[in-house]
Design an enzyme around this catalytic site. Structure first.
Site, PDB file in Angstrom:
ATOM      1  CD  GLU A 248     -71.401 -25.742  59.965  1.00  0.00           C
ATOM      2  OE1 GLU A 248     -71.019 -25.961  61.114  1.00  0.00           O
ATOM      3  OE2 GLU A 248     -72.024 -24.745  59.619  1.00  0.00           O
ATOM      4  CB  CYS A 282     -68.541 -32.520  64.611  1.00  0.00           C
ATOM      5  SG  CYS A 282     -68.438 -30.745  64.937  1.00  0.00           S
TER       6      CYS A 282
HETATM    7  P1  NAD Z   1     -78.066 -36.847  61.546  1.00  0.00           P
HETATM    8  O1  NAD Z   1     -77.484 -36.705  60.195  1.00  0.00           O
HETATM    9  O2  NAD Z   1     -78.613 -38.141  61.940  1.00  0.00           O
HETATM   10  O3  NAD Z   1     -79.249 -35.788  61.736  1.00  0.00           O
HETATM   11  C1  NAD Z   1     -79.030 -34.389  61.576  1.00  0.00           C
HETATM   12  C2  NAD Z   1     -80.343 -33.731  61.198  1.00  0.00           C
HETATM   13  O4  NAD Z   1     -80.653 -34.068  59.856  1.00  0.00           O
HETATM   14  C3  NAD Z   1     -81.528 -34.175  62.048  1.00  0.00           C
HETATM   15  O5  NAD Z   1     -82.343 -33.051  62.339  1.00  0.00           O
HETATM   16  C4  NAD Z   1     -82.235 -35.144  61.127  1.00  0.00           C
HETATM   17  O6  NAD Z   1     -83.610 -35.271  61.413  1.00  0.00           O
HETATM   18  C5  NAD Z   1     -82.004 -34.473  59.783  1.00  0.00           C
HETATM   19  N1  NAD Z   1     -82.158 -35.306  58.597  1.00  0.00           N
HETATM   20  C6  NAD Z   1     -81.739 -36.575  58.418  1.00  0.00           C
HETATM   21  N2  NAD Z   1     -82.036 -36.988  57.171  1.00  0.00           N
HETATM   22  C7  NAD Z   1     -82.640 -35.950  56.549  1.00  0.00           C
HETATM   23  C8  NAD Z   1     -83.173 -35.753  55.249  1.00  0.00           C
HETATM   24  N3  NAD Z   1     -83.155 -36.721  54.323  1.00  0.00           N
HETATM   25  N4  NAD Z   1     -83.714 -34.559  54.947  1.00  0.00           N
HETATM   26  C9  NAD Z   1     -83.733 -33.565  55.858  1.00  0.00           C
HETATM   27  N5  NAD Z   1     -83.270 -33.695  57.116  1.00  0.00           N
HETATM   28  C10 NAD Z   1     -82.710 -34.873  57.458  1.00  0.00           C
HETATM   29  O7  NAD Z   1     -76.939 -36.340  62.549  1.00  0.00           O
HETATM   30  P2  NAD Z   1     -76.951 -36.382  64.150  1.00  0.00           P
HETATM   31  O8  NAD Z   1     -76.816 -37.818  64.553  1.00  0.00           O
HETATM   32  O9  NAD Z   1     -78.061 -35.568  64.684  1.00  0.00           O
HETATM   33  O10 NAD Z   1     -75.618 -35.598  64.504  1.00  0.00           O
HETATM   34  C11 NAD Z   1     -74.373 -36.205  64.622  1.00  0.00           C
HETATM   35  C12 NAD Z   1     -73.546 -35.940  63.391  1.00  0.00           C
HETATM   36  O11 NAD Z   1     -73.473 -34.537  63.168  1.00  0.00           O
HETATM   37  C13 NAD Z   1     -72.114 -36.423  63.549  1.00  0.00           C
HETATM   38  O12 NAD Z   1     -71.673 -37.010  62.353  1.00  0.00           O
HETATM   39  C14 NAD Z   1     -71.353 -35.119  63.822  1.00  0.00           C
HETATM   40  O13 NAD Z   1     -70.003 -35.178  63.474  1.00  0.00           O
HETATM   41  C15 NAD Z   1     -72.115 -34.153  62.983  1.00  0.00           C
HETATM   42  N6  NAD Z   1     -71.905 -32.786  63.465  1.00  0.00           N
HETATM   43  C16 NAD Z   1     -71.146 -31.942  62.722  1.00  0.00           C
HETATM   44  C17 NAD Z   1     -70.895 -30.648  63.171  1.00  0.00           C
HETATM   45  C18 NAD Z   1     -70.069 -29.700  62.359  1.00  0.00           C
HETATM   46  O14 NAD Z   1     -70.016 -28.528  62.724  1.00  0.00           O
HETATM   47  N7  NAD Z   1     -69.409 -30.133  61.291  1.00  0.00           N
HETATM   48  C19 NAD Z   1     -71.427 -30.221  64.394  1.00  0.00           C
HETATM   49  C20 NAD Z   1     -72.212 -31.110  65.132  1.00  0.00           C
HETATM   50  C21 NAD Z   1     -72.442 -32.395  64.651  1.00  0.00           C
END
Ligand code: NAD
Length: 477
Positions: A248, A282
């Site tokens: 997501e 999001c």
């Molecule tokens: P992010 O991608 O920076 O981090 C999300 C998670 O992924 C964190 O826990 C991070 O540590 C982990 N992560 C990053 N790289 C990784 C890897 N290589 N392997 C495993 N884990 C890894 O996102 P964020 O800044 O925390 O959140 C904001 C983003 O999330 C925005 O783009 C937003 O639109 C999206 N979002 C989407 C939804 C949805 O339902 N579609 C809901 C909330 C947020």
């Protein structure tokens, strides 16, 4: 100051690493909590604990598993005020919204507990005499849930509740920006009688602990909520073991405002959608397409409403509409995007700069006029209180402009004509369309992004079936 432990195999334990994440209160700038900066060893231990616990957990009747979800809901409700305060502090979410998230999370556990006696397999007609074909739905095994910073408690529940109910065991990793509320929940779960290893919660970096979790052959499925960039990396990391991914990811929701719309309603919904949690959601309106005939009137109302948006300390009364951005990095990213939009030719109709506040990372509610479809601010997710406004001539053009985007999470249309609404719903390439209301999904719906916004989805019946795999038996009698 609160200091958290990892929750592995039923116990709160020290991390293998002595490094700690300093959790900053974005409004005050003060470190409010320390959480483990866990490493690969923590990931391995949590995965092994989940693996060891899985078959006994799956052997329990679903109705028994459901009782543990109900206990989690109860524990959250009993600690609802404290959880909301931690949540509001660690990410500058205005307190009533933090309370909504906490209460909704408890309801979410109860909602999925209710599915225990409802989900089912199938009996399929065979082409052969004296044969039955039975389709079972069985758990996948160990689920790794990787969470974002913006709705840390709710998104955790969105993964844990359906996964546990269906007989999987789980390892959760919160974002290292906002681990506090999730680690507080881990403390609550440690006080329940959940069998050891069924749920493990560990904090640490995505690039180290997260990568170990998603690359492991123990992992049966990864469910990530986060950015497109993290989604791509996780697809690559899970390729070797062909591990199922449910992603997501980000959004760039278009709001289409037709000339026949109730403009006051449209302004209210678009503004609410854009400023909730300081624009860091999001699914919320990220770009507006308004029909030319009403563009001037709508934009004037929109600017007036955005100027009236209040921002302050997340604990302030009267409650402000929004508060600080989650971090200085986010604030700088928003400022840079608005600056590039200005250079491309956008006109700042209100806001457009960092807000003058004594503390916190505030950006003024911003409306950008004279925008073109090819501007970065119209194409890429801003994740802040910024609304570019564009105009269109007819619905065909509006739908084309809305679809001209790499994301496909949510969309909305404001119109008094139900025919136009259905036309848009049938042609918009998005997982969700909201008609005459703000973008905010229901737990019994299905939240799923198209295109770069994701694979799979969450909530409701279809979200539950994400955590099950089918097993067909051909039985001659
Ligand atoms: P992010 O991608 O920076 O981090 C999300 C998670 O992924 C964190 O826990 C991070 O540590 C982990 N992560 C990053 N790289 C990784 C890897 N290589 N392997 C495993 N884990 C890894 O996102 P964020 O800044 O925390 O959140 C904001 C983003 O999330 C925005 O783009 C937003 O639109 C999206 N979002 C989407 C939804 C949805 O339902 N579609 C809901 C909330 C947020």
């Amino acid at each position: 100051m609160r200091e958290y432990l990892q929750f592995i195999n039923g116990s709160l334990v020290k991390s293998h690493s002595s490094e700690m994440i300093e959790v900053e209160n974005p409004y005050t700038g003060v470190t409010m909590a320390l959480a483990p900066q866990g490493d690969e060893n923590d990931a391995q231990k949590a995965l092994e604990a989940a693996q060891n616990a899985q078959s006994a957990w799956a052997a329990q009747p679903a109705a028994v598993r459901a009782t543990y979800l109900q206990k989690m809901a109860k524990a959250i409700r009993e600690n609802r005020i404290e959880l909301a305060e931690i949540l509001a502090s660690e990410q500058a979410k205005v307190l009533p919204l933090a309370q909504v998230e906490v209460d909704f999370t408890a309801d979410y556990f109860d909602y999925y507990a209710g599915w225990a006696r409802i989900y089912e397999g199938e009996i399929i007609q065979s082409d052969r005499p004296k044969e039955n074909i039975l389709l079972f739905r069985q758990p996948i095994g160990v689920i790794v849930g990787i969470c974002p910073w913006n709705f840390p408690l709710f998104v955790m529940a969105r993964k844990v509740a359906p996964a546990l109910l269906t007989g999987n065991t789980v390892v959760i990793k919160p974002s290292s920006e906002t681990p506090a509320t999730t680690m507080e929940f881990a403390k609550l779960v440690a006080g329940l009688d959940l069998p050891a290893g069924v749920l493990n919660i560990i904090s640490g970096r995505g690039a180290t602990l997260g990568e170990t979790l998603v690359r492991s052959p123990i992992t049966g499925m990864v469910t990530l909520t986060g950015s497109v960039e993290a989604g791509s990396r996780i697809i690559a990391a899970t390729a070797e073991n062909i591990t199922k991914c449910s992603l997501e990811l980000g959004g760039k929701a278009p709001a289409i405002v037709c000339a026949d719309a109730d403009l006051d309603l449209a302004v209210k919904a678009v503004v609410a959608s854009r400023v909730i949690f300081s624009g860091q959601v999001c699914n919320c309106a990220e770009r507006v397409y308004v029909q030319k005939e009403v563009a001037e009137e709508f934009t004037a109302k929109l600017v007036k409403a955005m100027k009236a948006v209040t921002y302050n300390d997340p604990f302030f009364t009267p409650v402000p509409d929004m508060s600080s951005q989650v971090s200085l990095d986010q604030l700088n990213k928003i400022e840079a995007m608005v600056e590039r939009a200005r250079q491309e030719g956008a006109e700042v109709l209100c806001g457009g700069k960092k807000a003058d506040m004594d503390s916190g990372y505030f950006f003024e509610p911003t409306v950008l006029g004279k925008c073109s479809q090819n501007y970065e601010v119209v194409k890429k997710e801003v994740f802040g209180p910024v609304l570019p406004v564009l105009t269109y001539s007819d619905l065909d053009e509006a739908i084309d402009l809305a679809n001209d985007c790499e994301y496909g999470l949510t969309s909305s249309i404001y119109t008094a004509n139900i025919g136009k609404a259905f036309e848009a719903i049938n042609r918009l390439k998005f997982g969700e369309t909201y008609v005459n209301r703000e973008n905010f999904e229901a737990m019994q719906g299905f939240h799923a992004g198209w295109r770069k916004s994701g694979i799979g989805g969450a909530d409701g019946k279809h979200g539950l079936y994400e955590y099950l795999q089918t097993h067909v038996a051909y039985i001659q009698y």
